[in-house]
Write an enzyme that holds these catalytic residues in place. Structure first.
Site: not given
Ligand code: DGL
Length: 272
Positions: A190, A158, A192, A17-18, A80
């Site tokens: 997403c 975050e 998050h 993930d990011s 992600c």
């Molecule tokens: N992990 C990203 C997603 O699921 C969200 C956070 C980001 O923008 O990096 O799209």
């Protein structure tokens, strides 16, 4: 564990993930598959992905897939959503099974929506790609889909601002139309957003069906095991390795809280 040799000990499931949000997927899968080992990579040095171009997201994603392959994973999961949009339709990476969240999430939403409209919430990158809309319509031509970018949700999570008047107000702003249209199936597109689950339910109603990545990926992993595409781990050899491209006290604190009651060892900083 720091050297790449040590890391090659046993085969694990790779997740990336990011940043922090993919830990919701790691926790879910680590609970569902108690004997499996996991190698997680959170690219927090380059977060967010959701406001970057598809070309940049793909470049980052390929670096991470290579890193996880070198860590001897038996399956790769792109948790992600923003990154999943640029690998859509790709089922393996150099012969390792590759799962993304868009296709299973879309199929799960269709199963519970009873032909009613489906809303998709995501980052700007995910919503601008229309990956969910395209996939939902491929599966059901007549499906009505409403897409909504909710970029501030990532910052709220975050920063740990959840279940708070601020997260509620921002949620109201983004979700008002979806509530007014009485849409009851909502894909959390997403990583998050599951952390904001209670805020979202408060705004959209308790009867809203929120589709989360961890759950749908669990089903896909079961299919990979059942078909023999990947083998099950031996009992008693489990490890959960959490790697990140940067380490801050803030991230470490949020990550450990999020993973509870599953404990994780020291975070490992990696350079890609
Ligand atoms: N992990 C990203 C997603 O699921 C969200 C956070 C980001 O923008 O990096 O799209």
């Amino acid at each position: 564990m720091t050297s790449s040799q040590e890391n090659k000990q046993a085969s694990s499931i790779g997740i990336f993930d990011s940043g922090l949000g993919g830990l919701t997927v790691l926790k879910d899968l680590a609970t569902r598959f108690p004997h499996e080992s996991f190698t997680y990579l959170g690219d927090i040095a380059r977060l967010p992905y959701g406001n970057k171009s598809p070309e940049t997201i793909k470049r980052y994603g390929l670096q991470i897939l290579r890193f996880l392959k070198d860590a001897n994973v038996k399956a790769l999961i792109i948790a992600c959503n923003s990154a999943s949009t640029v690998f859509l339709g790709q089922n393996d990476f150099e012969n390792i099974p590759l799962l993304n969240v868009i296709e299973p999430g879309s199929a799960a939403a269709l199963r519970v929506s009873n032909g009613e409209p489906i809303a998709v919430l995501g980052t700007s990158a995910t919503i601008n790609s229309h990956a969910y809309e395209k996939t939902l319509k491929e599966l059901n031509n007549n499906q009505k889909v409403i897409e909504k970018a909710c970029p501030l949700f990532v910052s709220l999570v975050e920063e740990g601002i959840v279940g708070d008047p601020i997260s509620f107000l921002i949620g109201e702003r983004y979700l008002k139309d979806i509530r007014d249209q009485k849409i009851k199936t909502v894909i959390l597109g997403c990583t998050h957003y599951p952390i904001l689950r209670d805020d979202l339910k408060q705004i959209l109603g308790d009867d809203v069906k929120l589709i989360e990545s961890g759950e749908v990926l669990g089903e896909r992993l079961h299919e990979l095991f059942a078909s023999g595409a990947i083998s099950r781990a031996e009992k008693g050899q489990r490890f959960i390795r959490v790697c990140t491209t940067d380490i801050t006290d803030h991230f470490e604190h949020l990550a450990r809280n999020l993973m509870k009651p599953i404990s994780i060892g020291p975070l490992e900083r990696v350079i890609l």
